[in-house]
Design a protein around this motif. Sequence first.
Motif, PDB file in Angstrom:
ATOM      1  N   GLU A  88       0.604  -1.222   0.304  1.00  0.00           N
ATOM      2  CA  GLU A  88       0.192   0.203   0.116  1.00  0.00           C
ATOM      3  C   GLU A  88       1.007   1.203  -0.420  1.00  0.00           C
ATOM      4  N   LYS A  89       1.649   1.401  -0.151  1.00  0.00           N
ATOM      5  CA  LYS A  89       2.808   2.448  -0.717  1.00  0.00           C
ATOM      6  C   LYS A  89       2.928   3.570  -1.525  1.00  0.00           C
ATOM      7  N   GLY A  90       1.850   2.982  -2.418  1.00  0.00           N
ATOM      8  CA  GLY A  90       0.632   4.439  -3.372  1.00  0.00           C
ATOM      9  C   GLY A  90      -0.210   3.023  -4.320  1.00  0.00           C
ATOM     10  N   PHE A  91      -0.302   4.137  -5.200  1.00  0.00           N
ATOM     11  CA  PHE A  91      -1.523   2.908  -6.176  1.00  0.00           C
ATOM     12  C   PHE A  91      -1.099   3.323  -7.571  1.00  0.00           C
ATOM     13  N   TRP A  92      -2.291   2.611  -8.732  1.00  0.00           N
ATOM     14  CA  TRP A  92      -2.137   2.865  -9.953  1.00  0.00           C
ATOM     15  C   TRP A  92      -3.980   3.704 -10.361  1.00  0.00           C
ATOM     16  N   HIS A  93      -4.027   4.307 -11.392  1.00  0.00           N
ATOM     17  CA  HIS A  93      -5.074   4.494 -12.026  1.00  0.00           C
ATOM     18  C   HIS A  93      -4.804   4.939 -13.641  1.00  0.00           C
ATOM     19  N   PHE A  94      -5.666   5.005 -13.578  1.00  0.00           N
ATOM     20  CA  PHE A  94      -6.062   5.544 -15.601  1.00  0.00           C
ATOM     21  C   PHE A  94      -7.158   6.909 -15.593  1.00  0.00           C
ATOM     22  N   ASP A  95      -6.444   8.190 -15.636  1.00  0.00           N
ATOM     23  CA  ASP A  95      -7.191   9.293 -16.179  1.00  0.00           C
ATOM     24  C   ASP A  95      -7.127   9.920 -17.419  1.00  0.00           C
ATOM     25  N   GLY A  96      -8.212   9.641 -17.500  1.00  0.00           N
ATOM     26  CA  GLY A  96      -8.134  10.126 -19.213  1.00  0.00           C
ATOM     27  C   GLY A  96      -7.792   8.493 -20.522  1.00  0.00           C
TER      28      GLY A  96
END
Length: 167
Positions: A88-96
């Motif tokens: 849980e050091k960070g996360f990924w996601h798509f924006d556009g």
Amino acid sequence: ALPTWPSAAKKYLDPATEFVVIRLTDPQFSAVLPSGGTRALTNRWMLYASDATGKWEALRMDLRTHESQPLTDATALDPQSLSFQAGEKGFWHFDGGGLIETVFSGNKASGNKTREIYRTPEGFEKLPGASYFPDGRAAVFVEKNSSKYRLQLVDLVRGTARVLVEE
């Protein structure tokens, strides 16, 4: 500190099963847990998307207090693309069309580090969803243009992409 949304959790008796259920989010807004191929739940946190601000945003819920912290100010968040990184050091996601990595740095909202790892090329559109390798080294997702679909593999460390299959 990161802004915190108060808990919207509510216990109720499910009429169909007669079990006590805890609803975690406010039903007047949509909330989405990403589907398979992502890591959205841990012992302590839940990574989810909500449209409570009028647009889709990523949030991290503390499963002990049920309080949530908004994590993005996205223009076009893909709610199905969220995934925690290992530990849980960070996360990924798509924006556009952009695949974004966010690394948490304590409780300072301004201290989180973000970088765009990959951008969908002109003429292509990224379809909803993404799947991430358990070791956090790669992501796969589908893109399409007017004549074909393709399965992309992105190295999350290097930011390089290659087409696995095209149809």
